[in-house]
Each structure stands twice: as C-alpha cells, then as structure tokens.
Motif scaffolding. Sequence first.
Motif, PDB file in Angstrom:
ATOM      1  N   ALA A  15       0.835  -1.212   0.000  1.00  0.00           N
ATOM      2  CA  ALA A  15       0.000   0.000   0.000  1.00  0.00           C
ATOM      3  C   ALA A  15       0.863   1.253   0.000  1.00  0.00           C
ATOM      4  O   ALA A  15       0.594   2.219  -0.729  1.00  0.00           O
ATOM      5  CB  ALA A  15      -0.926   0.001   1.219  1.00  0.00           C
ATOM      6  N   LYS A  16       1.914   1.231   0.808  1.00  0.00           N
ATOM      7  CA  LYS A  16       2.762   2.406   0.913  1.00  0.00           C
ATOM      8  C   LYS A  16       3.541   2.667  -0.368  1.00  0.00           C
ATOM      9  O   LYS A  16       3.814   3.818  -0.712  1.00  0.00           O
ATOM     10  CB  LYS A  16       3.727   2.248   2.091  1.00  0.00           C
ATOM     11  N   ILE A  17       3.904   1.612  -1.081  1.00  0.00           N
ATOM     12  CA  ILE A  17       4.590   1.803  -2.364  1.00  0.00           C
ATOM     13  C   ILE A  17       3.671   2.540  -3.333  1.00  0.00           C
ATOM     14  O   ILE A  17       4.070   3.519  -3.983  1.00  0.00           O
ATOM     15  CB  ILE A  17       5.025   0.448  -2.951  1.00  0.00           C
ATOM     16  N   VAL A  18       2.418   2.068  -3.427  1.00  0.00           N
ATOM     17  CA  VAL A  18       1.450   2.712  -4.323  1.00  0.00           C
ATOM     18  C   VAL A  18       1.176   4.144  -3.873  1.00  0.00           C
ATOM     19  O   VAL A  18       1.178   5.088  -4.681  1.00  0.00           O
ATOM     20  CB  VAL A  18       0.141   1.903  -4.375  1.00  0.00           C
ATOM     21  N   VAL A  19       0.927   4.300  -2.562  1.00  0.00           N
ATOM     22  CA  VAL A  19       0.618   5.632  -2.018  1.00  0.00           C
ATOM     23  C   VAL A  19       1.794   6.579  -2.221  1.00  0.00           C
ATOM     24  O   VAL A  19       1.623   7.754  -2.556  1.00  0.00           O
ATOM     25  CB  VAL A  19       0.251   5.522  -0.522  1.00  0.00           C
ATOM     26  N   ASN A  20       2.999   6.070  -2.014  1.00  0.00           N
ATOM     27  CA  ASN A  20       4.193   6.899  -2.178  1.00  0.00           C
ATOM     28  C   ASN A  20       4.328   7.409  -3.608  1.00  0.00           C
ATOM     29  O   ASN A  20       4.650   8.580  -3.845  1.00  0.00           O
ATOM     30  CB  ASN A  20       5.429   6.074  -1.807  1.00  0.00           C
ATOM     31  N   ILE A  21       4.085   6.516  -4.556  1.00  0.00           N
ATOM     32  CA  ILE A  21       4.168   6.909  -5.970  1.00  0.00           C
ATOM     33  C   ILE A  21       3.112   7.964  -6.291  1.00  0.00           C
ATOM     34  O   ILE A  21       3.400   8.988  -6.932  1.00  0.00           O
ATOM     35  CB  ILE A  21       3.997   5.684  -6.884  1.00  0.00           C
ATOM     36  N   LEU A  22       1.883   7.729  -5.821  1.00  0.00           N
ATOM     37  CA  LEU A  22       0.810   8.696  -6.065  1.00  0.00           C
ATOM     38  C   LEU A  22       1.087  10.029  -5.381  1.00  0.00           C
ATOM     39  O   LEU A  22       0.837  11.101  -5.953  1.00  0.00           O
ATOM     40  CB  LEU A  22      -0.525   8.122  -5.576  1.00  0.00           C
ATOM     41  N   ALA A  23       1.599   9.973  -4.138  1.00  0.00           N
ATOM     42  CA  ALA A  23       1.886  11.204  -3.398  1.00  0.00           C
ATOM     43  C   ALA A  23       2.973  12.014  -4.085  1.00  0.00           C
ATOM     44  O   ALA A  23       2.876  13.245  -4.205  1.00  0.00           O
ATOM     45  CB  ALA A  23       2.296  10.868  -1.967  1.00  0.00           C
ATOM     46  N   LEU A  24       4.006  11.327  -4.549  1.00  0.00           N
ATOM     47  CA  LEU A  24       5.093  12.028  -5.228  1.00  0.00           C
ATOM     48  C   LEU A  24       4.612  12.639  -6.543  1.00  0.00           C
ATOM     49  O   LEU A  24       4.914  13.801  -6.844  1.00  0.00           O
ATOM     50  CB  LEU A  24       6.248  11.061  -5.487  1.00  0.00           C
ATOM     51  N   CYS A  25       3.837  11.863  -7.300  1.00  0.00           N
ATOM     52  CA  CYS A  25       3.295  12.380  -8.565  1.00  0.00           C
ATOM     53  C   CYS A  25       2.386  13.577  -8.315  1.00  0.00           C
ATOM     54  O   CYS A  25       2.443  14.585  -9.035  1.00  0.00           O
ATOM     55  CB  CYS A  25       2.525  11.290  -9.301  1.00  0.00           C
ATOM     56  N   SER A  26       1.551  13.473  -7.271  1.00  0.00           N
ATOM     57  CA  SER A  26       0.643  14.565  -6.934  1.00  0.00           C
ATOM     58  C   SER A  26       1.417  15.821  -6.548  1.00  0.00           C
ATOM     59  O   SER A  26       1.110  16.929  -7.016  1.00  0.00           O
ATOM     60  CB  SER A  26      -0.275  14.139  -5.783  1.00  0.00           C
ATOM     61  N   THR A  27       2.441  15.652  -5.698  1.00  0.00           N
ATOM     62  CA  THR A  27       3.238  16.797  -5.266  1.00  0.00           C
ATOM     63  C   THR A  27       3.935  17.461  -6.438  1.00  0.00           C
ATOM     64  O   THR A  27       3.955  18.690  -6.551  1.00  0.00           O
ATOM     65  CB  THR A  27       4.287  16.361  -4.219  1.00  0.00           C
ATOM     66  N   VAL A  28       4.496  16.648  -7.326  1.00  0.00           N
ATOM     67  CA  VAL A  28       5.217  17.187  -8.484  1.00  0.00           C
ATOM     68  C   VAL A  28       4.272  17.966  -9.392  1.00  0.00           C
ATOM     69  O   VAL A  28       4.567  19.092  -9.796  1.00  0.00           O
ATOM     70  CB  VAL A  28       5.907  16.052  -9.257  1.00  0.00           C
ATOM     71  N   VAL A  29       3.111  17.376  -9.710  1.00  0.00           N
ATOM     72  CA  VAL A  29       2.160  18.042 -10.612  1.00  0.00           C
ATOM     73  C   VAL A  29       1.635  19.325  -9.992  1.00  0.00           C
ATOM     74  O   VAL A  29       1.597  20.383 -10.642  1.00  0.00           O
ATOM     75  CB  VAL A  29       0.994  17.091 -10.962  1.00  0.00           C
ATOM     76  N   LEU A  30       1.228  19.245  -8.729  1.00  0.00           N
ATOM     77  CA  LEU A  30       0.691  20.437  -8.066  1.00  0.00           C
ATOM     78  C   LEU A  30       1.754  21.516  -7.915  1.00  0.00           C
ATOM     79  O   LEU A  30       1.463  22.716  -8.047  1.00  0.00           O
ATOM     80  CB  LEU A  30       0.117  20.062  -6.695  1.00  0.00           C
ATOM     81  N   ALA A  31       2.993  21.102  -7.613  1.00  0.00           N
ATOM     82  CA  ALA A  31       4.070  22.075  -7.467  1.00  0.00           C
ATOM     83  C   ALA A  31       4.348  22.794  -8.790  1.00  0.00           C
ATOM     84  O   ALA A  31       4.720  23.971  -8.804  1.00  0.00           O
ATOM     85  CB  ALA A  31       5.339  21.388  -6.964  1.00  0.00           C
ATOM     86  N   ARG A  32       4.189  22.081  -9.905  1.00  0.00           N
ATOM     87  CA  ARG A  32       4.396  22.688 -11.219  1.00  0.00           C
ATOM     88  C   ARG A  32       3.284  23.676 -11.562  1.00  0.00           C
ATOM     89  O   ARG A  32       3.535  24.708 -12.205  1.00  0.00           O
ATOM     90  CB  ARG A  32       4.452  21.598 -12.290  1.00  0.00           C
ATOM     91  N   LEU A  33       2.062  23.368 -11.160  1.00  0.00           N
ATOM     92  CA  LEU A  33       0.903  24.172 -11.556  1.00  0.00           C
ATOM     93  C   LEU A  33       0.536  25.264 -10.553  1.00  0.00           C
ATOM     94  O   LEU A  33      -0.071  26.268 -10.915  1.00  0.00           O
ATOM     95  CB  LEU A  33      -0.312  23.261 -11.765  1.00  0.00           C
ATOM     96  N   LEU A  34       0.892  25.041  -9.271  1.00  0.00           N
ATOM     97  CA  LEU A  34       0.539  26.002  -8.233  1.00  0.00           C
ATOM     98  C   LEU A  34       1.779  26.725  -7.727  1.00  0.00           C
ATOM     99  O   LEU A  34       2.896  26.462  -8.167  1.00  0.00           O
ATOM    100  CB  LEU A  34      -0.172  25.282  -7.074  1.00  0.00           C
ATOM    101  N   THR A  35       1.573  27.642  -6.783  1.00  0.00           N
ATOM    102  CA  THR A  35       2.679  28.413  -6.215  1.00  0.00           C
ATOM    103  C   THR A  35       2.943  27.977  -4.777  1.00  0.00           C
ATOM    104  O   THR A  35       2.070  27.382  -4.131  1.00  0.00           O
ATOM    105  CB  THR A  35       2.343  29.919  -6.221  1.00  0.00           C
ATOM    106  N   PRO A  36       4.130  28.287  -4.235  1.00  0.00           N
ATOM    107  CA  PRO A  36       4.385  27.992  -2.821  1.00  0.00           C
ATOM    108  C   PRO A  36       3.362  28.644  -1.893  1.00  0.00           C
ATOM    109  O   PRO A  36       3.002  28.070  -0.860  1.00  0.00           O
ATOM    110  CB  PRO A  36       5.785  28.571  -2.590  1.00  0.00           C
ATOM    111  N   ALA A  37       2.863  29.833  -2.259  1.00  0.00           N
ATOM    112  CA  ALA A  37       1.865  30.518  -1.436  1.00  0.00           C
ATOM    113  C   ALA A  37       0.557  29.730  -1.383  1.00  0.00           C
ATOM    114  O   ALA A  37      -0.139  29.739  -0.359  1.00  0.00           O
ATOM    115  CB  ALA A  37       1.607  31.921  -1.974  1.00  0.00           C
TER     116      ALA A  37
END
Length: 494
Positions: A15-37
């Motif tokens: 579960a953690k392997i899958v969740v980790n992959i999804l969390a990392l992908c989510s963080t990367v995509v959101l970080a690209r599209l959104l701002t630190p603020a």
Amino acid sequence: MKDKLVKGVAWLGAAKIVVNILALCSTVVLARLLTPADFGLVAIVMALLAIVESVTDLSLASALIHHKNPSEDHFHTAWSLNLTRGLLIAAMFACAAPYVADYYHDSRLKEIMWVIGASIFVTGFNNPKMVVLTRDLIFWQQFVMTVSQKLAGFVVGVTLAFIFKSYWAIVGGTVASQLVGVIVTYLVVPYRPRFSYRHTREIWSFSVWLTLGKMINTINWKFDHLMIGSYLGTKSLGFYTVGDNLAAMPTREAIQPLESTLFPGFKHLVHDKIRLRNAYVSAQGVITALALPLGVGFAMVAHPLILLLMGEKWLPVVQVIQIISCVFVLQTIGSQVHPLAMALGETKVLFKRDFISFFIRLPIIIAGMFMAGLMGVVYGRAISGTISLVINMHLISKMIPLSVLSQLKGNIRSLLSVVSMAAILYCIKSLLVLESNTSGLVLELMVLCASGAISYISIHVLLWHIMSRPLGPESEALRIIKAALARIKAKLSK
C-alpha cells in the motif's frame, strides 16, 4: 504470530509503495501548476485542523484494540462518539473561520475552513469495526482503504489543478480522499451503526492519556506552521510544508507498514517480558536498517531531484529536506516507544513525554525563527529532534530491560553503514561534473541512487560477517527471502 506480522507488513508495504508513488506524482504536478503561497495557504487550515482534531481525539481505535473482548455496544459507542466529535469540529471551524481569515488578512481562508470542516463531519461516520481486522493482525483492509483514498485524492486534486490552477486543487484532493475513506470502511467490513454512549467511560479510561498526549504532541508539531504563516508569510510556509512532507516521505512510508503492526503485535507479548524485549529489538533493528539509508540518501539527492521534478522556484526546499530528513531518520531509533507503551498500558508515560517535549521544542523553534527566519526553524527542529531521541530511548530503557547503550549497539551496523554511504556519495557528488539539464540530472540521480544502495548493503553485510553474523535485520531479511523462495519453489513444483 510472526508470519501474520510479516503478511501484515507485506500488505501495508504494498500500500505504501502505491501511495508513495501517487503522493510524489501529486506533489510534483501540483508544485508545477501552483505556487508555494497556495501550499502555504492550505497548510494554515490543515495545521488548525490537526490541532482541533487532537484536542477532541478519543483514540477510539487504540481503545478497542486494547480491549480484551469488545461487544457490539462498544463499537456503537465508538461510532457515536466519533460522529459527535465530527459535528463539533465542523461547528468550531464554521464559527472560527471569519476570525482566522481576519488574523491572517486573507479572506480565502474562510471558505477553505468551511469546506474542510464539513468534510471532517462526514469522516465522523467512519466504520469503527475496521479495528477488528487490525486487532487480529489482518491488514489487507488497510491496503484497500489507503490506496483508494490516495487515488481519489490524486485524481481529483490533479484534475482541479489543471482546470483552475488554484489552491482549491489541494482542498479538493483532501476532501475526496476523506469521503472515499468513509465509503470504503463500510465496503470492507459490513456494519450497521446505532447511537449509544453506554461504554463512554470505559473507553475514555484507556484513551484519556493518549488524547492529552496527542493534543500536546500535535500542538507541538503544528504550531510552527501557524507561526511561520503569520510571521514569515504563506510563501515561506509553502516551502516549509512541502519540504517537511517530502523529507518525511521516504522514512515514513518505508517504516509505517511495520510500525502499524507493532502495537497489536506487542500486545500479544505483554505477559512475557523476554519475548517482548526480543520482539522490540528485532523490530527496531529492521526499522533502523530501512530508515537510515532512505532518509540520508534522500537528503543527498534532494538538490538534483527537486530541480528535475519541481523546477528552480522550489529550490529553497532543498535545505529544508536535507536537514529534516536526517532528523527524521535519527528519531526512528527510539520512535517505537509509542506502540510499546500502548501495549503495556503505559499511556500516561506518553503524555508526560509529549508534555516535556512541548516545552523543549517550541521555545527552540520560536527562537530559531526570530533569529534566522525559515532556516532558524529548521535548525531548531534538528536540535529539538536530537533531544527527543534521547528522551525516547530513556523511556524505552524504563519499560523493558534494554539500556540506552544497548539500543545504540543494536543499531551500530546500520549507523556505521549509513555514515560510510554518505561519505561515499559526498565524494561522488564532488567528482561528478554534469549539465543541469534533464538528461544530466537524471544521470546524476541514477549514479547516486545506485552507488548509495550498493555501498550501504555491501558495508552492512561486511560488518555483519565481521561481527560473526549476529541476529539482526540481516538474518531477518535472509529468513524472509528463504521463506519466499520456498513458497515460489513449492508453487512451481505443483
């Protein structure tokens, strides 16, 4: 029981392997599209939520696991208490939202608090019977729930980020994850709830110290988010929050599957202190052997990884990751004090620890923030984290016959191996001269990851042989590998 724990770790690990992959992908995509603020804005609300939840937390799952034979009325009481708590939190958020928005001078916080508060009320409907499977050391349900929650949050969050490119993507992903979690609990374990407060006092007698401890601990760990947002601004808070989450990710996701099995596992051994001590030493050795290379290794590759995945605008999080990641891995040496104390019924000890840590950690971090801004907070985390490690190891020595020196000796091969690995990676990074483009960054990451894995495992095995192959994570790994190979061989021979 050990086989059940291994299966449980396998389920939770998957579960953690899958969740980790999804969390990392989510963080990367959101970080690209959104701002630190944007991240900082939502982090203020989530920090407030964590504090309010801890103040009202009843540790119902732990109380039901600890109970020798919970009846249907116990589950009805737990469900009723949890729903009442959800309603109270929703009401508190609705009332406090305008004042929070005025304090931070940002009207957007009001709508975010209303939405998050409403979603928390819905989570009050969670199925309390999920603990039955955990109590019996059956953990497949956690795989189903955690993966479905994270997948829902990922799909909704990323979709909203592409459409609106605003902080509502983070909020929407959080709400979707919570709602799916509630639905899945009833699909996994059928349960028809009804209102009952019959066993409130009985449940509260076990969980009161856990609740007080969690309240102090959460305020301790989340108050710095509120201070940074107020004093340094939402942009700095965004860097701190993302860096903190990423720093914890490799260590937390690697060891949480094993940690989740320890409380029910230790609970079965409380009447045999020798077996309990041996089980603790074995579990702690495995956790440390896994956590140290992942955490320190992540710190070593943070710069090329952040530059590759998130871009130059997020480079300030590199230092945050490097320092906090190392703090996290060191703290894992004594982090198993929590499941050990719960299994022994020593919940008051955890409260005392959290109470003491509160008056150590918060002043150090506040002083660091006023003296050196964001990095002052990070260095304050490092100092207070080291002190917390010493406190945890001291408490462990009081609960089971295992001195602080013995705890360090039990992890000496992992400690020596990870120091050697870090030195090797530092030398390699100094010698590597690559372009800062995509191909250069990918090549650097591949070289560092491969070198780190090879050097850590090789040195660990070498030290194990030099020390005459004592019992430890190496022998446990060999046992698991041999058992897996035997099962594969048996299936192939059919």
